[in-house]
Design an enzyme around this catalytic site. Structure first.
Site, PDB file in Angstrom:
ATOM      1  N   LEU A  97       0.865  -1.171   0.000  1.00 38.54           N
ATOM      2  CA  LEU A  97       0.000   0.000   0.000  1.00 38.54           C
ATOM      3  C   LEU A  97       0.904   1.223   0.000  1.00 38.54           C
ATOM      4  CD1 LEU A  97      -2.873   1.178   0.177  1.00 38.54           C
ATOM      5  CD2 LEU A  97      -2.545   1.237   2.653  1.00 38.54           C
ATOM      6  N   ALA A  98       1.166   1.741  -1.203  1.00 42.88           N
ATOM      7  CA  ALA A  98       2.057   2.893  -1.355  1.00 42.88           C
ATOM      8  C   ALA A  98       1.303   4.163  -0.948  1.00 42.88           C
ATOM      9  CB  ALA A  98       2.541   3.002  -2.798  1.00 42.88           C
ATOM     10  N   HIS A  99       1.891   4.916  -0.020  1.00 44.63           N
ATOM     11  CA  HIS A  99       1.246   6.136   0.451  1.00 44.63           C
ATOM     12  C   HIS A  99       2.274   6.997   1.171  1.00 44.63           C
ATOM     13  CE1 HIS A  99       1.230   3.465   3.915  1.00 44.63           C
ATOM     14  NE2 HIS A  99       1.170   4.537   4.667  1.00 44.63           N
ATOM     15  N   SER A 100       1.860   8.200   1.473  1.00 54.41           N
ATOM     16  CA  SER A 100       2.639   9.094   2.308  1.00 54.41           C
ATOM     17  C   SER A 100       1.642   9.934   3.097  1.00 54.41           C
ATOM     18  CB  SER A 100       3.566   9.967   1.450  1.00 54.41           C
ATOM     19  OG  SER A 100       4.452  10.688   2.281  1.00 54.41           O
TER      20      SER A 100
END
Length: 158
Positions: free
Chosen positions: A69-72
């Site tokens: 789950l790519a996020h920032s």
């Protein structure tokens, strides 16, 4: 703000990429970022922020076997809450001891913590069943991915 968000509402067809090729985890995250850009959820700077998060905190974004789950954090690079979907032709390693290699990268851009949490809850429900995950991973195109999500999505009226 509702506890759940419509996954289909967050994931326009142009944000879905199936059978993609990525040479490493950074490329996979950039593909997820590209989907967020195409869907109007984020700017190019958000891809850099997602990569920097993994560089600083490690591969904690690999939240289940085969799933990242790519996020920032919410930032000016986020235009609206949205998702992107990248299924990979060949799995890539993120460096996670238990959950590598990754076959699916879901990008998440959220305008605030509540939206972030709501989107995570909906995604967890969607991807919680291994057979549903496999069906989504082997979907041949973006329309099929969205159709399968629509069949599941509790926030979309029947």
């Amino acid at each position: 703000m509702p506890d759940k968000l419509s996954l289909l509402g967050l994931l326009p067809e142009q944000s879905v990429l199936v059978n993609a090729s990525a040479r490493d985890w950074r490329t996979a995250i950039r593909l997820a970022g590209e989907g967020l850009i195409l869907g109007g959820a984020a700017t190019a700077a958000y891809s850099d922020e997602m990569i920097a998060t993994v560089e600083q905190l490690g591969p904690y974004i690999v939240i289940a076997p085969g799933l990242a789950l790519a996020h920032s954090r919410p930032s000016p690079a986020v235009r609206r809450t949205g998702l992107s979907w990248v299924s990979l032709q060949e799995p890539v390693h993120f460096g996670h001891r238990d959950n590598d290699p990754v076959r699916l990268v879901v990008g998440l851009a959220a305008t605030d913590h509540n939206q972030h949490t709501a989107a995570l809850g909906s995604l967890a429900q969607l991807l919680g069943a291994p057979e549903r995950m496999e069906e989504l991973l082997t979907a041949p195109d973006a329309a099929t991915v969205r159709h399968l999500i629509g069949n599941f999505d509790p926030e979309v009226p029947s």
